[in-house]
Design a protein around this motif. Structure first.
Motif, PDB file in Angstrom:
ATOM      1  N   VAL A 190      -3.477  40.215  17.981  1.00 55.28           N
ATOM      2  CA  VAL A 190      -2.401  39.324  17.396  1.00 55.28           C
ATOM      3  C   VAL A 190      -1.528  40.100  16.442  1.00 55.28           C
ATOM      4  O   VAL A 190      -0.294  40.045  16.515  1.00 55.28           O
ATOM      5  CB  VAL A 190      -3.032  37.892  16.858  1.00 55.28           C
ATOM      6  N   SER A 191      -2.200  40.595  15.235  1.00 54.57           N
ATOM      7  CA  SER A 191      -1.600  40.985  14.091  1.00 54.57           C
ATOM      8  C   SER A 191      -0.720  42.326  14.499  1.00 54.57           C
ATOM      9  O   SER A 191       0.571  42.561  14.387  1.00 54.57           O
ATOM     10  CB  SER A 191      -2.242  41.475  12.924  1.00 54.57           C
ATOM     11  N   GLY A 192      -1.217  43.224  15.522  1.00 49.70           N
ATOM     12  CA  GLY A 192      -0.573  44.268  15.919  1.00 49.70           C
ATOM     13  C   GLY A 192       0.918  43.893  16.610  1.00 49.70           C
ATOM     14  O   GLY A 192       1.790  44.659  16.360  1.00 49.70           O
ATOM     15  N   PRO A 214     -11.359  34.860  16.553  1.00 53.06           N
ATOM     16  CA  PRO A 214     -11.898  35.060  15.260  1.00 53.06           C
ATOM     17  C   PRO A 214     -11.072  35.624  14.361  1.00 53.06           C
ATOM     18  O   PRO A 214      -9.808  36.029  14.402  1.00 53.06           O
ATOM     19  CB  PRO A 214     -12.861  36.297  15.788  1.00 53.06           C
ATOM     20  N   SER A 215     -11.633  35.647  13.242  1.00 49.25           N
ATOM     21  CA  SER A 215     -10.778  36.270  11.837  1.00 49.25           C
ATOM     22  C   SER A 215      -9.538  35.808  11.905  1.00 49.25           C
ATOM     23  O   SER A 215      -8.657  36.609  11.449  1.00 49.25           O
ATOM     24  CB  SER A 215     -10.885  37.783  11.953  1.00 49.25           C
ATOM     25  N   MET A 216      -9.277  34.694  11.697  1.00 45.79           N
ATOM     26  CA  MET A 216      -7.912  33.834  11.322  1.00 45.79           C
ATOM     27  C   MET A 216      -7.418  34.363  10.113  1.00 45.79           C
ATOM     28  O   MET A 216      -6.075  34.552  10.068  1.00 45.79           O
ATOM     29  CB  MET A 216      -8.056  32.524  11.482  1.00 45.79           C
ATOM     30  N   PRO A 217      -7.988  34.160   8.962  1.00 47.04           N
ATOM     31  CA  PRO A 217      -7.462  34.756   7.792  1.00 47.04           C
ATOM     32  C   PRO A 217      -6.803  36.007   7.658  1.00 47.04           C
ATOM     33  O   PRO A 217      -5.825  36.403   7.144  1.00 47.04           O
ATOM     34  CB  PRO A 217      -8.646  35.156   6.960  1.00 47.04           C
ATOM     35  N   HIS A 218      -7.031  37.122   8.747  1.00 46.75           N
ATOM     36  CA  HIS A 218      -6.504  38.365   8.914  1.00 46.75           C
ATOM     37  C   HIS A 218      -4.892  38.230   9.516  1.00 46.75           C
ATOM     38  O   HIS A 218      -3.903  39.021   9.286  1.00 46.75           O
ATOM     39  CB  HIS A 218      -7.123  39.328  10.000  1.00 46.75           C
ATOM     40  N   GLN A 287      -7.362  37.776   1.805  1.00 49.65           N
ATOM     41  CA  GLN A 287      -8.398  38.379   2.194  1.00 49.65           C
ATOM     42  C   GLN A 287      -9.406  37.619   2.391  1.00 49.65           C
ATOM     43  O   GLN A 287      -9.952  36.740   1.734  1.00 49.65           O
ATOM     44  CB  GLN A 287      -8.615  39.663   1.038  1.00 49.65           C
ATOM     45  N   VAL A 288     -10.215  37.957   3.400  1.00 48.52           N
ATOM     46  CA  VAL A 288     -11.420  37.088   3.881  1.00 48.52           C
ATOM     47  C   VAL A 288     -12.691  37.227   2.943  1.00 48.52           C
ATOM     48  O   VAL A 288     -13.738  36.458   2.661  1.00 48.52           O
ATOM     49  CB  VAL A 288     -11.911  37.322   5.373  1.00 48.52           C
TER      50      VAL A 288
END
Length: 457
Positions: A190-192, A214-218, A287-288
């Motif tokens: 998603v971020s990319g 996973p890792s929604m904070p990112h 940041q997580v």
């Protein structure tokens, strides 16, 4: 599943230093890898030059810098401006955007942020680009990015396996528009796509359709970085993002210390006892690693802010006879903290279950299998679950500890080695991926304990 060592090279094993007494640690960490590589991508696509202050200098960030330079982006090392104190970990970076060209082979190493962030950006170049990495990187999930590029009109050639290496030919633009992906394996997909989306002709309306994200904070970090550069990002529903096309503003930014890399140092206070002060801990962050403030008290730590710092007090610690409870955790928000917390759980007196981390099987190594193999080789009792690990209390003993080319596996071994004599990490150099200074910082921390242990033993 059995873990398999896949390192390219080996030096002599690193014998983790034993703590001899309660710590009085004072740790300053270099910049966040996640923030550094996001800002490098955005600066490369911006409408003018940007300066990144206090960036991380590590293998992952160096691979990103090299790839951007190869594509034609100007990146120069510069001294701090306005009389600011120099970064003890390396120079600031000045990024000057330029028309990007192909004829490039991007080396991703094992860096997820490079292999997932660079292809959408490089698709905006003119010419052929090949994406490859370390041998084990070819096992990491890439299908979502490859399919996304194809759906966006990019001509991609691969072996059909949804992995590296693959090659595409950029035309200088990407259509953009509506796109559906399954990012269950990594939020980096998603971020990319979001990072480069403002430069797509139609922007991007991205929808995630998988069972989990996973890792929604990112992803929240990515959205915040885009908005800070003037990009309009809408979030109509959970798992849906609309990035409007338009310029990405040039912006000077200062990178926060890497809070995920703070995990082993903070955990050390609970193992060896005493206090560990982490310098310049941000009061607000995406940041997580910030979750350590609420996670470590579950094992009995006292966590408090002191000015700009975070102080973790572990009491007498395991070394001093403390009995740490088992805990049940869902770490789907921040699986990168799992190796440090599993190492801590393996030293506790009660059973723990850490779930929400099934996606870690596709990281630098299969972290679930690797953690189970290392702890169990040391006399532990770790059982793999579909989505996590169950850790039973056991008396651990010294043993070989595999790093599996994975920085967080190496630091997990260092944590266990604080109170278990003879933990031999086979490749402490793997920490150079995000924290090249780890061995010296760790030795300095352990040396603060009573008795001043021989950190080189």
């Amino acid at each position: 599943m059995a873990a398999t060592t896949h390192s390219q090279s080996r030096t002599e094993p690193w014998i983790a230093p034993l703590a001899r007494g309660p710590l009085r640690g004072d740790v300053s960490l270099p910049g966040s890898k996640s923030l550094t590589n996001r800002e490098l991508v955005l600066a490369a696509l911006a409408d003018g030059p940007s300066t990144i202050r206090l960036p991380l200098h590590s293998r992952d960030s160096a691979l990103m810098v090299r790839a951007l330079r190869d594509l034609g982006v100007g990146i120069d090392e510069v001294d701090p401006e306005d009389g600011a104190a120099p970064n003890p970990y390396g120079p600031d970076l000045r990024i000057t955007p330029a028309p990007m060209h192909g004829g490039v082979r991007v080396d991703c190493g094992l860096a997820g942020t490079v292999m997932r962030f660079l292809p959408p950006l490089a698709a905006l170049a003119v010419g052929e680009v090949t994406v490859d990495g370390d041998p084990y990187a070819r096992k990491r999930p890439m299908d979502a990015i490859i399919r996304a590029l194809v759906d966006l009109g990019v001509n991609v050639t691969d072996d059909g396996g949804g992995a590296m290496p693959f090659t595409f030919t950029g035309t200088g633009s990407v259509r953009g528009g509506a796109l559906t992906i399954d990012a269950s394996a990594s939020s980096q997909f998603v971020s990319g796509l979001l990072l480069s989306a403002p430069r797509f002709d139609e922007g991007l309306h991205l929808t995630h359709v998988g069972e989990r994200l996973p890792s929604m904070p990112h992803i929240e970090m990515t959205v915040a970085a885009l908005r800070a550069r003037g990009v309009t990002v809408d979030e109509p529903s959970v798992g849906e993002w609309v990035v409007h096309p338009g310029p990405i503003a040039a912006r000077d930014t200062t990178i926060e210390p890497d809070l995920s890399n703070a995990a082993p140092f903070a955990v050390a206070a609970l193992v060896a006892g005493g206090t560990v002060r982490i310098r310049t801990w941000p009061r607000e962050t995406t940041q997580v690693g910030a979750d350590l403030e609420t996670l470590l008290p579950l094992w009995g730590a006292t966590v408090a802010r002191d000015g700009d710092d975070l102080v973790v007090d572990g009491g007498v610690g395991i070394l001093g006879g403390a009995s740490l409870p088992g805990v049940d955790l869902d770490l789907s928000r921040g699986g990168e903290l799992a190796p440090a917390l599993v190492a801590l759980a393996a030293l506790a007196d009660g059973p723990s279950e850490i779930t929400g981390i099934g996606h870690l099987r596709g990281h630098e190594t299969d972290r679930l299998a690797a953690l189970a193999a290392d702890v169990n080789r040391s006399g532990g009792a770790v059982h793999e679950l579909d989505d996590g690990l169950r850790i039973e209390p056991a008396a651990l003993h010294g043993s070989d500890w595999g790093a599996y080319d994975d920085h967080r596996m190496a630091t997990a071994g260092a944590i266990v080695g604080l109170v278990v004599d003879g933990v031999a990490v086979d490749d402490i150099g793997s920490t150079a991926k995000t924290l090249p200074q780890f061995p010296s910082l760790w030795a300095d921390l352990v040396a603060t304990g009573a008795g001043t242990p021989d950190a080189e033993r």
